[in-house]
Write a protein that holds these residues in place. Sequence first.
Motif, PDB file in Angstrom:
ATOM      1  N   ALA A  47       0.627  -1.251  -0.079  1.00 18.26           N
ATOM      2  CA  ALA A  47      -0.112   0.132  -0.015  1.00 18.26           C
ATOM      3  C   ALA A  47       0.842   1.182  -0.032  1.00 18.26           C
ATOM      4  CB  ALA A  47      -0.720  -0.001   1.326  1.00 18.26           C
ATOM      5  N   TYR A  48       1.962   1.348   0.942  1.00 17.40           N
ATOM      6  CA  TYR A  48       2.606   2.411   1.126  1.00 17.40           C
ATOM      7  C   TYR A  48       3.440   2.756  -0.222  1.00 17.40           C
ATOM      8  CZ  TYR A  48       1.255   4.112   5.580  1.00 17.40           C
ATOM      9  OH  TYR A  48       0.648   4.680   6.558  1.00 17.40           O
ATOM     10  N   VAL A  49       4.024   1.583  -0.846  1.00 17.05           N
ATOM     11  CA  VAL A  49       4.931   1.603  -1.893  1.00 17.05           C
ATOM     12  C   VAL A  49       4.483   2.386  -3.139  1.00 17.05           C
ATOM     13  CG1 VAL A  49       6.210   0.561  -3.378  1.00 17.05           C
ATOM     14  CG2 VAL A  49       6.717  -0.173  -1.345  1.00 17.05           C
ATOM     15  N   PHE A  65       6.359  10.409  -6.606  1.00 14.86           N
ATOM     16  CA  PHE A  65       6.834  10.504  -7.952  1.00 14.86           C
ATOM     17  C   PHE A  65       5.794  10.541  -8.905  1.00 14.86           C
ATOM     18  CE2 PHE A  65       9.946   7.795  -5.569  1.00 14.86           C
ATOM     19  CZ  PHE A  65      10.932   8.293  -5.876  1.00 14.86           C
ATOM     20  N   GLY A  66       4.561  10.556  -8.796  1.00 14.75           N
ATOM     21  CA  GLY A  66       3.386  10.871  -9.807  1.00 14.75           C
ATOM     22  C   GLY A  66       3.385  10.041 -10.716  1.00 14.75           C
ATOM     23  N   MET A  70      -0.886   1.662 -12.514  1.00 11.00           N
ATOM     24  CA  MET A  70      -0.281   0.646 -12.878  1.00 11.00           C
ATOM     25  C   MET A  70       0.963   0.285 -12.589  1.00 11.00           C
ATOM     26  SD  MET A  70      -2.773  -1.260 -13.642  1.00 11.00           S
ATOM     27  CE  MET A  70      -4.709  -1.037 -14.067  1.00 11.00           C
ATOM     28  N   ALA A  71       1.720   1.376 -12.733  1.00  9.59           N
ATOM     29  CA  ALA A  71       3.285   1.384 -12.347  1.00  9.59           C
ATOM     30  C   ALA A  71       3.260   1.116 -10.728  1.00  9.59           C
ATOM     31  CB  ALA A  71       3.920   2.756 -12.973  1.00  9.59           C
ATOM     32  N   GLY A  72       2.487   1.792 -10.102  1.00  7.32           N
ATOM     33  CA  GLY A  72       2.444   1.918  -8.670  1.00  7.32           C
ATOM     34  C   GLY A  72       1.970   0.338  -8.072  1.00  7.32           C
ATOM     35  N   TRP A  73       1.034  -0.052  -8.980  1.00  9.40           N
ATOM     36  CA  TRP A  73       0.887  -1.712  -8.495  1.00  9.40           C
ATOM     37  C   TRP A  73       1.952  -2.606  -8.801  1.00  9.40           C
ATOM     38  CZ3 TRP A  73      -5.044  -2.654 -10.228  1.00  9.40           C
ATOM     39  CH2 TRP A  73      -5.792  -1.789  -9.398  1.00  9.40           C
TER      40      TRP A  73
END
Length: 330
Positions: A47-49, A65-66, A70-73
């Motif tokens: 969740a935090y990452v 980083f904005g 999908m990149a966050g997931w």
Amino acid sequence: MIDLLSYGAFFLSVALSYAIICLGLNVQWGQTGLFNVGIAGFVAIGAYVSALLTTPETVDHLGGFGLPIMAGWLGAALATGFATFLIGALTIRLRADYLAIATFGAAVAIHLCILNLQSVTSGPFGIGFIPRPFANLADRPLAFSLANFALLAAVVLALYLALEHLARSPWGRVLRAIREDEPAALALGKSAVRFRLQAFALGGAIMGLAGATQAHFIGYIAPDNYQPILTFQVWAMLIVGGSGNNRGAILGAVVVWGIWALSGSAVASLFPAEQQARAASLQIVMIGLALCAILLWRPRGILGEARIMSRHVLRRSPPATPLPSTPSET
């Protein structure tokens, strides 16, 4: 009617986010027999990452980083898988209750890091304004809820198909062999530690992905979201649905989340706001009674573990060859 459909989609979306966690736990426990009680910590990492990777830099002064959601997931799954691998490398040789103690300690350490690294995680205040999928539909609640439900359903379906394929692969059969009879698997030249570590890291990566989906679905995360009660919920879901069965993991998530939500509403209506602590305790008691009733009815879970066969093994026995007739029968 529209409000009812919107709530139904919201309810199922939350249940499917828990189903992703259950699928990860099923890899660790149902397929491999690894007793992990640090689920809340692994979900928190994901969740935090994902929140830090996707939140704009100016929000909450966290220096995000904005990146796209999908990149966050993907980053959440990779980061949690790597963290789980490191924890597993230190603890995977422990057995049963010792592994449980070690993973619980890891979850507590993760929670304390999140709580105290305020320059990174904003500490007890949490992270808000996390980008949400389909934010352009936020002014239309039904469309927004249905779109999120469809996205989570697609993620759960993809994971289910992938994990079913792995369960039927040689890798999955080795995991079950190690779980059922480790000396026999070792005698065949299989490294129990290596395969356990792989399953532990894969399950952790899936839990991290689940944490990321929950963070973006809700739009806000805080350390209080990742208390040990989350671990209890996920274990209850897997046991009720059927440990060792991916369909059971998904069904158990929906059933237990339904019990949790309904019991919460019932208890909240019985107690005033100043007695919420007592209400929360009564809710856990009601859930415990419901789980006992389900397990008395189906001791192995609603679906139970499915017997997995290799695609190279015939599912039906070949027709028996008739025995040659004897002289007395001619």
